[in-house]
Design an enzyme around this catalytic site. Sequence first.
Site, PDB file in Angstrom:
ATOM      1  CD  GLU A  90       4.571  -0.088  -1.995  1.00 60.08           C
ATOM      2  OE1 GLU A  90       4.262   0.562  -1.012  1.00 60.08           O
ATOM      3  OE2 GLU A  90       3.630  -1.109  -2.078  1.00 60.08           O
ATOM      4  CB  CYS A 116      -1.699  -2.217   3.907  1.00 59.13           C
ATOM      5  SG  CYS A 116      -0.781  -1.466   2.770  1.00 59.13           S
TER       6      CYS A 116
END
Lengths: 651, 651
Positions: free
Chosen positions: A318, A414
């Site tokens: 990521e 998240c």
Amino acid sequence: MNVQEIDLHKLTVNDPFLGQYQQLVRDVVIPYQWDALNDRIPEADPSHAIENFRIAAGQKSGEFYGMVFQDSDVAKWLEAVAWSLCQKPDANLEKTADEVIALIAAAQCPDGYLNTWFTVKEPEKRWTNLAECHELYTAGHMIEAAVAWFQATGKRNLLEVACRLADHIDSVFGAEEDKLQGYDGHPEIELALMRLFEVTQETRYLRLVNYFVEQRGTQPHFYDTEFDKRGGTWHWPNHGTAWMVKDKPYSQAHLPLSEQPVAIGHAVRFVYLMTGVAHLARLNHDESKRQDCLRLWQNMAQRQMYITGGIGSQSRGEAFSSDYDLPNDTVYAESCASIGLMMFARRMLELEADSQYADVMERALYNTVLGGMALDGKHFFYVNPLEVHPRTLKFNHIYDHVQPVRQRWFGCACCPPNIARVLTSIGHYIYTQSENTLYINLYIGNRVEVPVQDSTLKLCISGDYPWHEQVKITIESPHPIHHTLALRLPDWCSEAHVTLNNQAVEQDIRKGYLHITHTWQEGDALVLTLPMPVRRVYGNPLVRHVAGKVAIQRGPLVYCLEQADNGEELHNLWLPNDSECRVIEGKGIFARKILIQADGVKQSVADADRESLWHYDVSPGSRQAHTLTFIPWFSWANRGEGEMRIWINEK
Amino acid sequence: MNVQEIDLHKLTVNDPFLGQYQQLVRDVVIPYQWDALNDRIPEADPSHAIENFRIAAGQKSGEFYGMVFQDSDVAKWLEAVAWSLCQKPDANLEKTADEVIALIAAAQCPDGYLNTWFTVKEPEKRWTNLAECHELYTAGHMIEAAVAWFQATGKRNLLEVACRLADHIDSVFGAEEDKLQGYDGHPEIELALMRLFEVTQETRYLRLVNYFVEQRGTQPHFYDTEFDKRGGTWHWPNHGTAWMVKDKPYSQAHLPLSEQPVAIGHAVRFVYLMTGVAHLARLNHDESKRQDCLRLWQNMAQRQMYITGGIGSQSRGEAFSSDYDLPNDTVYAESCASIGLMMFARRMLELEADSQYADVMERALYNTVLGGMALDGKHFFYVNPLEVHPRTLKFNHIYDHVQPVRQRWFGCACCPPNIARVLTSIGHYIYTQSENTLYINLYIGNRVEVPVQDSTLKLCISGDYPWHEQVKITIESPHPIHHTLALRLPDWCSEAHVTLNNQAVEQDIRKGYLHITHTWQEGDALVLTLPMPVRRVYGNPLVRHVAGKVAIQRGPLVYCLEQADNGEELHNLWLPNDSECRVIEGKGIFARKILIQADGVKQSVADADRESLWHYDVSPGSRQAHTLTFIPWFSWANRGEGEMRIWINEK
């Protein structure tokens, strides 16, 4: 700069556009996420986060379920609730939150330690795997929630939990020989302790942040030391290796920050870290760290940021890739990374009121952050591509991380609560308040009161941003106040002009802010006109992915083509460089939004010609006039699955 | 069609271009690979393949090292040696090969089983994991080598090993209850047993191929059955799961072949499988399997094949993706896949002399297959991208499989010996010999003798293909022979013409072949003129990766831009659609090759403008005239690391 945070009780968002988002967060997102945290959304991945606290508190028996940082979802939800209560009191919601806080307090260990994963599963392994296990990250979110809850309600219940936790952390980490000379694999504690310092003025917290930042990336490397100490084990079994330990750049721990030349690694970790560092640099007057912030900001914003305010151009890790490597379809651009980018930008603005930071903050907010949530408030993007070709996604594994439509919840959840907390605390981003000047960064409609010397400046921003060009700033304080208002002149606007009570104002522009010093009286009206012609945007020639292509932007909004309006094969659409773009009013889900149309060209082809893959000498398509309809990119994928692209061919 | 294989003893390649490649294989590649197989190349990954045989034969003690299919590298090397000996006898080389064959025979088990991995490491686990362990694949390569060795030398030493192995396999696999109802995870045994049948006429081998093909993809699924039987273990530890067992499409085993609609999965497996199926369909007159071949060929060639003759557009699984998904930079396009594509094309041509198959065969040969090996014969590409931006490769993990320059050897060394064997046996691809007609598929210079009725037709193809347009076919048989020659008219050539002894010939064109029936006499000369203007190639409009772009081709050769000639930022180069392409003679490593130049445009930019990523309204580059120099793509990356691209912007 000496800056003071806006008190969100004294700020009411009444923006026709973002106000609706805030209402959506209150009415839909917060209740929905509460249901999710309690596993009451049948179609969604389970969360178990509240249940984990019950088990840790000894109120229930059972197994921990979820990520090692599952607690942070509860913390982010609490933070969103806190900021939401500032906007609109809600006794039931506050009661629920207080119950959650009591539960959290009950789950806290006598020594202040708080983390349900370790408490339930492996209490003896506390603080043995910082590289991978997010203990300080989770603590940081709890601390952020506590500060927000204290600021929103004045209640110290969660703040006391947070201080006990912070004190415990302070007793565990530090340069002293009997302490761990470490830091977390996922930055967050730094920015959280800075916030805790701001409300407690406890300098130990500031020193601890400084320790975490300066210890990061030094040798012998803490990740390796703790790895050896615990016998070479790692936390993430599916990964099959200790890569999170070994890959130091992933968590910006390969070098001391002062030696890091470029934004690198996991994008969320990077912006969370830098948010804390910028805050620290300001409060500690630390010039060296300020330089680190400037250098790494410039690299990120000038070489590694998408037009959408997305960062992190690759799925693996990521993470950032390298300068100018900005693929549109395989991009990651996590929603949380753009939220963290707003946080970083906010702290940079507090270091120096330079509109470049606000420009990025606005770019991230109005594009990737809003785009991270569906218009219904119940579906979310984790990954935010600039180009999607749904038919290909399931066959080519370079797209494994890309979803063509928003999902209801995530195993790693998240992003959804992060969007909720940033939207409810948006008031913190609208203004930067220094002793002498109130900087207006974002033109979100709101009514605010800010203390100025011994008085209170009240003003109201109104308009219909980002759709219409006029923003009105009206003074509502009953008594005259001499002060400076500094209005950001957005980078996308080349012809901004301002009048004060219908008179032109002096062009005192510094670092992108128009400064107006005046003795403000009730009824004074500043009118800021930000002409919003449709603008064509081109990439830096070093960005090979957009060579020959153009993007459409109006105001801060980046636009895109969707299959729903333009048919399939968006790659065969061309926008001639002399084609005029027309602004039209949207309908249906686009009501009160502005769409754009232009006369384009479609290269199409008869079925017979499609039989061959490669054609000699003659381009196989015939070109036909085709009206191109652009929608604001943040609102894509609200009509089911289809192709989408931002960058289109220009002839 | 009844076809007969060309006897490679009766064919001598004397092509100025491919002849050099054959010589390179003889002088450099075969000795070099022999050193590699014996671990005598210090900079290369070790092979240990010969050592494994010594250990299996009990001549040495030690551990097996390498892949589970490491033996196949030796087999492919032997096959290359065999075909090379047809071209040029070499007593020392033949002696070395005979020693290797003796070693192989010594490593064969008394029951005919032959596989050093299992024999050395886990003899009790033979035939327990076909899905993953390549036992039949490895056997297939050994059988292919044996057939080649027999055809090349007349020696039965390896053929006997192969027949014992095949007989053993026949005793293990089949529909009978006491046999395994299975097939290999990696097709190869099918095409190999077809070859073995051709030299032995043993119909059991044909039946066994038919069994393997028809059993594939049926339910209950063999992979699952054997997986359960062996207790759910898997071979590849690094992968962490039994994905090769579970992912049935990966090995074309998700459905019976007759129900498979598209080319899918691992590209090499697909073309190897189909090579065997096409051969089987012809010899068995199996119309259903012929239809399978046609259907899957069409899908592959019309929707999933690169302009370079590369197949397999994604790295994960070295696999096909989906129709028209042909990314240029993240492509896999394994060298072996294009070699397998040539093999499949050859068998399709034998089913039906349709030039579309030869067109693809030529495309693969002159582009990806030749490109797989460096001009020095010592470096190899496994992956063959159509676009490379070296600076980005090491930062963005979507490029993990891409190398910017050829490597010396590989841990999985399937490609280098595969290139050697296809180049040495190229004679098999030049002609398709049926009872009535000699089809000329490729215009590689050679002298050949083919039996026609009771006589022998001798002819010589000369010219300087693929650089020059004229190909001459001269009859050299001393006695008149009435026969048909069928000359392929390449798809890239729209104005081919042919004369016989300076007279125009009748235009009897069937499926892309010009048929000339004649009583051929010594000295008869066919002159085929294939004008080779530089051609612009465009993608099917459904290929989104090449929209607005053009590729340059001349003859069968695809051209590309390299940084060495054109500077950095190849994405900023444009070829105007009216720009004339000039043919020039190459120099240095390009001596005797033709390069192409054209007046293009470069979008460049002053350093100051580079500071910003995104620019409003005005494209940030200025356009300057820039001469574009194109080189044949197969010869890229012979001058160190640099950018390369085939598809360039067209204005």
